[in-house]
Scaffold this motif. Structure first.
Motif, short mmCIF file in Angstrom:
data_model
loop_
_atom_site.label_atom_id
_atom_site.label_comp_id
_atom_site.label_asym_id
_atom_site.label_seq_id
_atom_site.Cartn_x
_atom_site.Cartn_y
_atom_site.Cartn_z
N GLN A 264 9.00 -8.93 4.18
CA GLN A 264 8.00 -7.88 3.67
C GLN A 264 6.71 -8.06 3.39
O GLN A 264 6.23 -9.18 2.97
CB GLN A 264 8.92 -7.13 2.48
N CYS A 265 5.71 -7.17 3.34
CA CYS A 265 4.44 -7.10 3.30
C CYS A 265 4.02 -6.55 1.79
O CYS A 265 3.92 -5.23 1.72
CB CYS A 265 3.54 -6.53 4.39
N TYR A 266 3.68 -7.52 0.92
CA TYR A 266 3.44 -6.90 -0.52
C TYR A 266 2.04 -7.11 -0.98
O TYR A 266 1.66 -6.37 -1.92
CB TYR A 266 4.09 -7.97 -1.48
N GLY A 267 1.01 -7.57 -0.06
CA GLY A 267 -0.31 -7.73 -0.60
C GLY A 267 -1.26 -6.58 -0.46
O GLY A 267 -2.07 -6.76 -1.19
N GLN A 337 -4.16 -10.87 4.45
CA GLN A 337 -3.35 -11.02 3.20
C GLN A 337 -2.42 -12.08 3.38
O GLN A 337 -1.39 -12.21 2.46
CB GLN A 337 -2.46 -9.67 3.01
N HIS A 338 -2.49 -12.80 4.29
CA HIS A 338 -0.92 -13.94 4.34
C HIS A 338 -0.83 -14.77 3.38
O HIS A 338 0.28 -14.98 2.81
CB HIS A 338 -1.60 -14.94 5.68
N LYS A 339 -2.04 -15.41 2.52
CA LYS A 339 -1.65 -16.42 1.46
C LYS A 339 -1.16 -15.43 0.45
O LYS A 339 -0.13 -15.80 -0.66
CB LYS A 339 -3.05 -16.91 1.14
N VAL A 340 -1.58 -14.18 -0.01
CA VAL A 340 -1.46 -13.39 -0.95
C VAL A 340 0.19 -12.93 -0.61
O VAL A 340 0.85 -12.87 -1.66
CB VAL A 340 -2.28 -12.15 -0.97
#
Length: 368
Positions: A264-267, A337-340
Motif C-alpha cells: 500500500q502507498c501511504y506517502g 515517495q519510495h523512502k517515505v
C-alpha cells in the motif's frame, strides 16, 4: 555538509506531529509538494519518464500558479520543489513563482536541465531557493547530447550557468545548496567518474547519482540487475568527496532491483506531486490519462485549497492506502515517495518507530 545532508533517505523523523496526525486518520496538508509549471521541455532525454505521463494540458497562468502558492502556504505546506514531469524553465512565470513562494514563507527549490535558465536572473532567485539542482548525466558535450537529446553546444551553456551560480553563491555568501544530479542507466557507466570530477571542478556542493525509474510495464527497458556491476565505479566516485564536495550514490534504490517491500502507498498525503498540466494526482507514476481513477482535479480549474478540502482528494488517498491497491504491481518502480512509503509501511507493521532520537534537523528538512 556530509553529516547534515540526506541524499538517500527521508526526513519524516523531524515531522513527527504531522506523521502522527496522519496515522490517527486526520486530514493533513502535504509537507512537500513536487510540481512543474509546464509539461514542456527543451530536451529529449533517453531516460525521460515524462513521456509516460501524458495527460490533458491546462493553461498554467501566473494567476493559477500564484493561487496555488498562496493556498499551499495557507493550509500548511512547508516546501515546494519545481521538479516534476516538465522543465519549469520553459514557463515564463518561473522566476515570479519562486519569489512569490518564498515571500509566502515556503521553502522553494528548483530542479532543471539549466539550458533555458536565465543567467541574469540567478542573482534574483538564488537567495530565495533552498537548493538549485542541475540534472546532468554526462561530462562531455558529445555524450551530453546523446543522453539528453539536445545539440552538443548546450553542454557549454549549462557548464557556464553552473559556474555563474557558484560564483554568485560565494560572492554573496548565500545558503542555497547547488547540486548536480545524474540519472544513471547502466550504459552511462563511462560518465560516472568524469561527472564526479566535473562537479568538483565546478565547485558545486554535491553530485547525487540516482537510479532510473520505470513503469509497471518496463516501457523504458531499465535492467536493474546491471546496476550491481557498477558498485566499484560508484564507490570510486564517492571517494572523490571532500570537506566541501559530496558525491553520493542513492544505494538503497540502485541496489533494490527495482523492487518494493510494501504493497500500500501511504506517502502521498505527506509528499504530493502535481503535473505541469496542473493535474493533482497522488504521484507522478499516476499522471497518465490511463490512471484517471486516481486523478483528483486540476488547479487550473479548482483551487488547490478546495481540492484538498474536497472528498475526492481523500477518496483517492484512501484508495491507494487500501488493499484495493498494490504498489508492487499497479504502478512504476522506485517513485519519489519510495523512502517515505518504506518508513510509513514499517510504522504500520510495527517495524519502525517515530520515537527515536533525531538530533539537529538536517539540511532541506522540509523537502522530506
Amino acid at each position: 555538509m556530509e553529516e547534515k545532508i540526506i541524499l538517500d533517505g527521508h526526513k519524516l523523523l523531524w515531522h513527527k506531529d504531522r506523521v502522527e496526525a496522519l496515522l490517527r486518520g486526520e486530514r493533513v496538508a502535504p509537507i512537500t509538494i513536487d510540481c512543474a509549471l509546464t509539461r514542456a521541455c527543451s530536451y529529449r532525454c533517453v531516460y525521460c519518464y515524462g513521456q509516460l505521463q501524458a495527460n490533458d494540458e491546462k493553461r498554467m497562468t501566473k494567476d493559477v500558479i500564484y493561487r496555488f502558492l498562496d493556498d499551499a502556504a495557507e493550509i500548511g505546506v512547508k516546501a515546494i520543489s519545481f521538479v516534476s514531469d516538465g522543465e519549469s524553465t520553459c514557463s515564463p512565470h518561473l522566476y515570479d513563482a519562486i519569489l512569490r513562494g518564498k515571500a509566502n514563507g515556503l521553502d522553494m527549490a528548483l530542479g532543471t536541465n539549466g539550458f533555458l535558465l536565465k543567467d541574469e536572473r540567478l542573482d534574483d532567485i538564488l537567495p530565495a531557493l533552498t537548493y538549485l539542482r542541475f540534472n546532468i548525466s554526462a561530462a562531455t558535450a558529445e555524450r551530453y547530447a546523446q543522453i539528453h537529446g539536445c545539440p552538443p553546444q548546450c553542454f557549454e551553456k549549462i557548464v557556464n550557468t553552473i559556474k555563474q551560480a557558484v560564483a554568485i553563491k560565494k560572492r554573496r555568501g548565500l545558503s542555497v545548496t547547488l547540486g548536480l544530479q545524474m540519472v544513471l542507466l547502466p550504459e552511462f557507466a563511462d560518465q560516472i567518474i568524469p561527472l564526479a570530477k566535473l562537479g568538483k571542478e565546478l565547485g558545486v556542493d554535491y553530485l547525487v547519482i540516482k537510479h532510473c525509474s520505470d513503469d509497471e510495464n518496463s516501457s523504458l527497458g531499465v535492467d536493474y540487475s546491471k546496476y550491481f556491476g557498477l558498485i566499484d565505479t560508484l564507490k570510486q566516485a564517492e571517494a572523490m568527496s571532500d570537506g566541501s564536495y559530496i558525491v553520493r550514490a542513492k544505494w538503497s534504490k540502485i541496489l533494490s532491483g527495482g523492487k518494493r517491500c510494501y504493497s500500500q502507498c501511504y506517502g502521498p498525503p505527506l509528499i504530493m506531486q502535481f503535473s505541469g498540466s496542473g493535474l493533482v494526482a497522488p504521484c507522478g507514476m499516476l499522471f497518465n490519462d490511463k490512471y484517471k481513477r486516481y486523478h483528483i482535479g486540476n488547479i487550473a480549474d479548482t483551487s488547490f485549497k478546495e481540492l484538498w478540502k474536497g472528498e475526492r482528494y481523500w477518496e483517492v488517498i484512501n484508495l491507494i492506502a487500501s488493499e484495493k491497491f498494490d504498489a508492487k504491481t499497479m504502478c512504476g518502480s522506485l517513485c519519489l515517495q519510495h523512502k517515505v512509503n518504506e518508513f510509513l509501511w514499517g510504522l504500520k507493521k510495527g517495524e519502525a518507530a517515530l520515537d527515536t532520537e533525531t538530533g539537529e534537523p538536517p539540511m532541506h528538512c522540509n523537502f522530506i
